[in-house]
Design a protein around this motif. Sequence first.
Motif, short mmCIF file in Angstrom:
data_model
loop_
_atom_site.label_atom_id
_atom_site.label_comp_id
_atom_site.label_asym_id
_atom_site.label_seq_id
_atom_site.Cartn_x
_atom_site.Cartn_y
_atom_site.Cartn_z
N GLY A 284 -31.25 0.73 30.70
CA GLY A 284 -31.33 0.06 32.00
C GLY A 284 -29.97 -0.37 32.53
N ARG A 285 -29.11 -0.88 31.65
CA ARG A 285 -27.78 -1.33 32.09
C ARG A 285 -26.94 -0.14 32.56
N ALA A 286 -26.99 0.97 31.85
CA ALA A 286 -26.23 2.16 32.26
C ALA A 286 -26.75 2.69 33.60
N ARG A 287 -28.06 2.67 33.78
CA ARG A 287 -28.63 3.13 35.07
C ARG A 287 -28.15 2.24 36.22
N ARG A 288 -28.22 0.92 36.02
CA ARG A 288 -27.87 -0.01 37.09
C ARG A 288 -26.38 -0.04 37.37
N MET A 289 -25.57 -0.14 36.31
CA MET A 289 -24.14 -0.38 36.47
C MET A 289 -23.33 0.90 36.66
N LEU A 290 -23.80 1.99 36.08
CA LEU A 290 -23.03 3.24 36.13
C LEU A 290 -23.70 4.32 36.97
N GLY A 291 -24.97 4.13 37.29
CA GLY A 291 -25.72 5.20 37.94
C GLY A 291 -25.87 6.40 37.04
N TRP A 292 -25.91 6.13 35.71
CA TRP A 292 -25.94 7.21 34.73
C TRP A 292 -27.27 7.28 34.02
#
Length: 324
Positions: A284-292
């Motif tokens: 979830g953090r990578a999706r939110r913060m990196l768009g990854w």
Amino acid sequence: MALRCLVTGGAGFLGSHLSDRLIERGHSVICVDNLQTGRLSNIAHLLGNPAFEYRQHDVIAPLEISGRIDRIYNLACAASPPKYQRDPIHTFQTCVFGILNMLGLAQREGARILQASTSEVYGDPEISPQPESYRGVVNTVGPRSCYDEGKRAAETLMHDFHEARGVDIRIARIFNTYGPRMDPGDGRVVSNFVTQALSDKPITIYGDGMQTRSLCFMDDLIEGLIALMESETVGPEPVNLGNPGEFSVGEIARIVRDMCNSRSQIVHSERPVDDPHQRCPDIGRARRMLGWAPTVSLTEGLAPTIAYFRSELGLVGREIGGVA
């Protein structure tokens, strides 16, 4: 802007692919590797490139670099359990002395530094998927402790250098990753199963095969590492990078066998000490913060991986999962 990047462990599986990608993006790379587990064959195609420099060096010793350094990717450390357990003291030294030396260099040069941490910091988790806030269940005196605790200590040092000395840090908690350039003797689930299946040897599952793994193809992982390094908003908090698709080890064995058109039998053996029951990242953090998020499915990633192992093992003349 062209960046001058230092990649420790740069002749390894992930480090060599990262070096490729950075050079493709117009940056230059200084690759540092002691060849304990890295291989010159992984970087042979780069050795004549003016944007690439190789230095054989062990990161437990201080490293002097002339000229500016903009980015440090610290990937130096054996990640294969049989290999990091072979010399556990050196493994722990690589994690701790290595990051101390790289943090000192980052501080002197004003460089941003990324630590390749691991899902092993969660130990044998009691919750799944594992978010970055989970503190884990890690054995400090087991056969895997040199790696697990070494990586946890490295995260602590990253945090402390950021808080006390202002070093610009990024921490990637990498989950199981696979792809071409893995060492056939790596000792992890994909390399074990593929090499056994291609040779029609018994595919060995440790335990009952119900334990789970989440497997990320290396292309996705490298994109995540670069996105994390170049993010201006993510900050110093750890970020999970991995594929949240969860498979039992038994499922992976059957998929590999089918894709290899193998006659291998599946057999069971005793499960190693502290082998985790579950591995699944909360991204979830990578999706939110990196768009990854990863885009390559397991079967899509296994096809080139199997083809690579087939070549490495010198096995020809057999069609593998539709790949001749």
